[in-house]
Design a protein around this motif. Sequence first.
Motif, PDB file in Angstrom:
ATOM      1  N   HIS C  25      26.086  10.557  -9.079  1.00  0.00           N
ATOM      2  CA  HIS C  25      27.150  10.044  -9.568  1.00  0.00           C
ATOM      3  C   HIS C  25      28.131  10.777 -10.301  1.00  0.00           C
ATOM      4  O   HIS C  25      27.663  11.898 -10.928  1.00  0.00           O
ATOM      5  CB  HIS C  25      26.819   8.685 -10.234  1.00  0.00           C
ATOM      6  CG  HIS C  25      25.923   8.966 -11.358  1.00  0.00           C
ATOM      7  ND1 HIS C  25      26.685   9.158 -12.674  1.00  0.00           N
ATOM      8  CD2 HIS C  25      24.561   8.866 -11.600  1.00  0.00           C
ATOM      9  CE1 HIS C  25      25.534   9.303 -13.683  1.00  0.00           C
ATOM     10  NE2 HIS C  25      24.527   9.199 -13.012  1.00  0.00           N
ATOM     11  N   THR C  31      30.916   7.551 -18.174  1.00  0.00           N
ATOM     12  CA  THR C  31      30.056   7.532 -17.018  1.00  0.00           C
ATOM     13  C   THR C  31      29.993   6.128 -16.506  1.00  0.00           C
ATOM     14  O   THR C  31      29.786   5.755 -15.439  1.00  0.00           O
ATOM     15  CB  THR C  31      28.864   8.234 -17.400  1.00  0.00           C
ATOM     16  OG1 THR C  31      28.996   9.510 -17.867  1.00  0.00           O
ATOM     17  CG2 THR C  31      28.045   8.314 -15.951  1.00  0.00           C
ATOM     18  N   LEU C  32      29.577   5.410 -17.548  1.00  0.00           N
ATOM     19  CA  LEU C  32      29.362   3.743 -17.079  1.00  0.00           C
ATOM     20  C   LEU C  32      30.596   3.275 -16.271  1.00  0.00           C
ATOM     21  O   LEU C  32      30.444   2.577 -15.501  1.00  0.00           O
ATOM     22  CB  LEU C  32      29.154   2.956 -18.458  1.00  0.00           C
ATOM     23  CG  LEU C  32      28.933   1.443 -18.254  1.00  0.00           C
ATOM     24  CD1 LEU C  32      27.856   1.168 -17.441  1.00  0.00           C
ATOM     25  CD2 LEU C  32      28.831   0.739 -19.555  1.00  0.00           C
ATOM     26  N   ILE C  35      30.763   4.791 -12.831  1.00  0.00           N
ATOM     27  CA  ILE C  35      29.559   4.218 -11.670  1.00  0.00           C
ATOM     28  C   ILE C  35      30.074   2.548 -11.705  1.00  0.00           C
ATOM     29  O   ILE C  35      30.028   2.268 -10.380  1.00  0.00           O
ATOM     30  CB  ILE C  35      28.191   4.268 -12.530  1.00  0.00           C
ATOM     31  CG1 ILE C  35      27.664   5.490 -12.913  1.00  0.00           C
ATOM     32  CG2 ILE C  35      27.199   3.390 -11.790  1.00  0.00           C
ATOM     33  CD1 ILE C  35      26.413   5.783 -13.652  1.00  0.00           C
ATOM     34  N   ALA C  79      31.217  -4.041 -18.500  1.00  0.00           N
ATOM     35  CA  ALA C  79      29.947  -3.242 -17.927  1.00  0.00           C
ATOM     36  C   ALA C  79      29.097  -3.032 -19.256  1.00  0.00           C
ATOM     37  O   ALA C  79      27.939  -2.639 -19.131  1.00  0.00           O
ATOM     38  CB  ALA C  79      30.646  -2.244 -17.149  1.00  0.00           C
ATOM     39  N   GLN C  80      29.755  -3.041 -20.599  1.00  0.00           N
ATOM     40  CA  GLN C  80      29.164  -2.487 -21.568  1.00  0.00           C
ATOM     41  C   GLN C  80      28.375  -3.558 -22.377  1.00  0.00           C
ATOM     42  O   GLN C  80      27.642  -3.269 -23.436  1.00  0.00           O
ATOM     43  CB  GLN C  80      30.247  -2.096 -22.475  1.00  0.00           C
ATOM     44  CG  GLN C  80      30.855  -0.795 -21.969  1.00  0.00           C
ATOM     45  CD  GLN C  80      31.821  -0.211 -23.364  1.00  0.00           C
ATOM     46  OE1 GLN C  80      32.770  -1.134 -23.537  1.00  0.00           O
ATOM     47  NE2 GLN C  80      31.932   0.874 -23.672  1.00  0.00           N
ATOM     48  N   PRO C 120      25.219  -0.264 -12.363  1.00  0.00           N
ATOM     49  CA  PRO C 120      24.520   0.493 -13.291  1.00  0.00           C
ATOM     50  C   PRO C 120      23.524  -0.024 -14.285  1.00  0.00           C
ATOM     51  O   PRO C 120      23.099   0.972 -14.771  1.00  0.00           O
ATOM     52  CB  PRO C 120      25.909   0.712 -14.110  1.00  0.00           C
ATOM     53  CG  PRO C 120      26.884  -0.221 -13.969  1.00  0.00           C
ATOM     54  CD  PRO C 120      26.682  -0.769 -12.441  1.00  0.00           C
ATOM     55  N   SER C 121      23.257  -1.211 -14.286  1.00  0.00           N
ATOM     56  CA  SER C 121      22.603  -1.979 -15.263  1.00  0.00           C
ATOM     57  C   SER C 121      21.399  -2.756 -15.093  1.00  0.00           C
ATOM     58  O   SER C 121      20.828  -3.180 -15.950  1.00  0.00           O
ATOM     59  CB  SER C 121      23.458  -2.522 -16.330  1.00  0.00           C
ATOM     60  OG  SER C 121      24.359  -1.479 -16.871  1.00  0.00           O
TER      61      SER C 121
END
Lengths: 203, 203, 203
Positions: C25, C31-32, C35, C79-80, C120-121
């Motif tokens: 990736h 980066t998060l 991705i 996403a965070q 991502p998570s």
Amino acid sequence: MRSIAPGEELIYEFRANFAGVWMYHCGTNPTLHHIANGMYGMIIVEPTEGLEPVDREYAFVQSEWYLGEQGQPASLTKAQASAPAPDLVMFNGVGSQYLDNPVPIDTGERVRLYVLNVGPSVDSSFHIVGTIFDRVIKEGVELAIGNPGNWGSQAVDLSPAQGAVVEFLTAEDGLYPFVTHAFNFVGRGAIGLFQSGDGDPTN
Amino acid sequence: MRSIAPGEELIYEFRANFAGVWMYHCGTNPTLHHIANGMYGMIIVEPTEGLEPVDREYAFVQSEWYLGEQGQPASLTKAQASAPAPDLVMFNGVGSQYLDNPVPIDTGERVRLYVLNVGPSVDSSFHIVGTIFDRVIKEGVELAIGNPGNWGSQAVDLSPAQGAVVEFLTAEDGLYPFVTHAFNFVGRGAIGLFQSGDGDPTN
Amino acid sequence: MRSIAPGEELIYEFRANFAGVWMYHCGTNPTLHHIANGMYGMIIVEPTEGLEPVDREYAFVQSEWYLGEQGQPASLTKAQASAPAPDLVMFNGVGSQYLDNPVPIDTGERVRLYVLNVGPSVDSSFHIVGTIFDRVIKEGVELAIGNPGNWGSQAVDLSPAQGAVVEFLTAEDGLYPFVTHAFNFVGRGAIGLFQSGDGDPTN
């Protein structure tokens, strides 16, 4: 697979080709709601030659409960949450039931557990306080008794629909809590007790 | 186990029967609050014959922080959330500390890490950017150096209370980030750097 | 690693030293976000002598989508989130795409899947309804065909950035759903179908 109406029955016949601690569950739409309401079970398939005899065996199914209205089924809306937030996480369908009624074992005897996480959505980290697993077979991969180095295991990670065989012994009488070590769930029902011997380490 | 008052001490003596990377923690009620406030540690037990010598060893403990009021302990209420949402995820108790102070290693040397996820509630996916683990012993199950097929590992999944031994080498000088690859947590402190050699791959 | 501007190119040359199902990736900051916008891929490295021939192979990448504004990239803010709550969980980039277009296999043939969770998570619990994996190589650790006891596997737990090789056969024609068995995500796109033979078990 097909759906049946209440009161009907359907018989599955199948050959168990692989050893494992398996989950079965209803596949009627919405499957998530059926699993969340307890429509699941465990099937234990031993190797052809059987597992070695042990002194005692128990089976534990970890599951989640998403409370609906009083007297109503589990909440599908809650179960569908993208960040799953179960109201209860339980062993064998009732939160904290083995705190009031500890599971009896004897000190020094070999105990085998069949552990299954039926979810529907949350991982388990199965752990017993005060002892160590000397044998773990998780989804077929084995940490064997007497492995080179004599490694043990403190927790078994089971994602939804994963199962394991674990074995352990207790060294002295006492009360040994078992939990998922995802500790936010311990206060939501994901805890029980083994009572080894008379449960009193001071005797 | 029993609780003691501040200032008292209690000595545990035990025989370490099994090799592993173990978590210990306070069991005083509410245990979740104690773990969430940092009342935990790692015990490394090597096999009787010891692990093979390596050039360098480090220990990393991944944990979560649920911020309480300024100057107060971690928030039990936040830690109890059914969908855990830590404010910080950290290695060795301080978020992002190894960004400012990279962990020194040397290029080409064999490095061994002892990695433990103490949670209390969130899984880890331990990963180093730029290299591959050629040895992993997770809860006793080993991916061995020189295994048939020469398989390697890019990430080690550790549920709360699981530990692992991992080994790797770096091929050239540089900065190698390590993270939990649950990437939402990388911006919350779950990142550090290894500095291999002088940290500059262009020399 | 270094960042490049749109339209530029950068060639990486590397020697693949270890077999595995690898994630690559973008590492550009944040980066998060990269991705979460699909800047990832899978690299399959077989052992030097190759994997045994099978009848059919497919590759599946599980990922999350955090919806941004219409026509805009994925939401970094979503996403965070510390408790990740993806809007969609997908195989190969499009939610539920293999419900409309089932993946063809033939009854009785050996099928090999390369499965990667790029996150991502969120963790995956990869499962196929109606069959059992008789071979799993997860991050290098193998459940081998014909293992002692003939253990099989019902689900493979993959944390973000973990990959696996799985193999299976189907016993009869039919439609076999595949999912992550973290069942809250099944209604969010994390489901597809294999069509074995003509897809009809009654023929």
